[in-house]
Scaffold this motif. Sequence first.
Motif, mmCIF file in Angstrom:
data_model
loop_
_atom_site.group_PDB
_atom_site.id
_atom_site.type_symbol
_atom_site.label_atom_id
_atom_site.label_comp_id
_atom_site.label_asym_id
_atom_site.label_seq_id
_atom_site.Cartn_x
_atom_site.Cartn_y
_atom_site.Cartn_z
ATOM 1 N N HIS A 8 0.834 -1.200 0.000
ATOM 2 C CA HIS A 8 0.000 0.000 0.000
ATOM 3 C C HIS A 8 0.872 1.254 0.000
ATOM 4 N N ILE A 46 -7.493 -8.653 -8.894
ATOM 5 C CA ILE A 46 -6.802 -7.842 -7.903
ATOM 6 C C ILE A 46 -7.336 -8.275 -6.541
ATOM 7 N N ALA A 48 -6.960 -7.788 -2.383
ATOM 8 C CA ALA A 48 -6.492 -6.767 -1.447
ATOM 9 C C ALA A 48 -6.883 -7.107 -0.016
ATOM 10 N N GLN A 55 -7.247 -1.149 0.605
ATOM 11 C CA GLN A 55 -8.430 -0.996 -0.240
ATOM 12 C C GLN A 55 -8.304 0.246 -1.131
ATOM 13 N N ALA A 58 -5.669 -0.483 -3.860
ATOM 14 C CA ALA A 58 -6.200 -1.366 -4.897
ATOM 15 C C ALA A 58 -7.198 -0.646 -5.792
ATOM 16 N N ARG A 62 -6.888 -0.158 -9.738
ATOM 17 C CA ARG A 62 -7.974 -0.649 -10.601
ATOM 18 C C ARG A 62 -8.504 0.466 -11.506
ATOM 19 N N MET A 71 -12.539 -5.649 -7.195
ATOM 20 C CA MET A 71 -11.450 -6.086 -6.332
ATOM 21 C C MET A 71 -11.973 -7.222 -5.459
ATOM 22 N N THR A 73 -11.586 -8.684 -1.834
ATOM 23 C CA THR A 73 -11.083 -8.401 -0.494
ATOM 24 C C THR A 73 -10.953 -9.712 0.260
ATOM 25 N N VAL A 101 -2.414 -6.782 -3.079
ATOM 26 C CA VAL A 101 -2.165 -5.511 -2.406
ATOM 27 C C VAL A 101 -2.208 -5.775 -0.910
#
Length: 147
Positions: A8, A46, A48, A55, A58, A62, A71, A73, A101
């Motif tokens: 991050h 992706i 994250a 977040q 990402a 994106r 994304m 999570t 991420v």
Amino acid sequence: MKLWVLRHGEAHHQAPTDAERELTEAGRAEVLRSAAHLQGLALDAIYASPYVRAQQTAKLVRDALGHGEPMRTVAWLTPDQSPSAVITQLEAIKLENILLVSHQPLVSTLLGLLDNHEHHMGTASLAELDGEWPLAGLMTLKSLRHA
């Protein structure tokens, strides 16, 4: 398999909890510089961490890439997770081009486990790994860019 690992961007130090820390303006700029290295790549997904700064990172990537997929999570990308547990999760994913991420110390430890070398990832550092399967010691670090 191509695997990109992104830490991050720089985050504020003050927040009610570590998970709620948000990106700084400098952190957003760092992330966009790293995202530029991903331009033209066809990412399949992706993934994250659920922490706010991951977040936000990402989402910036994106949006910068125009990636149409949502994304994903996942709790297995939080800072205190085991890199072995991440590898187990990656083995179950049947995709070829993945961006993760996440946070320190997980990102540096994960890189070291995947390619058998020690690495340090600063904020918004981006690593590219290549290998037939995400197994410990069997991936090759192709690049490591620091924002």
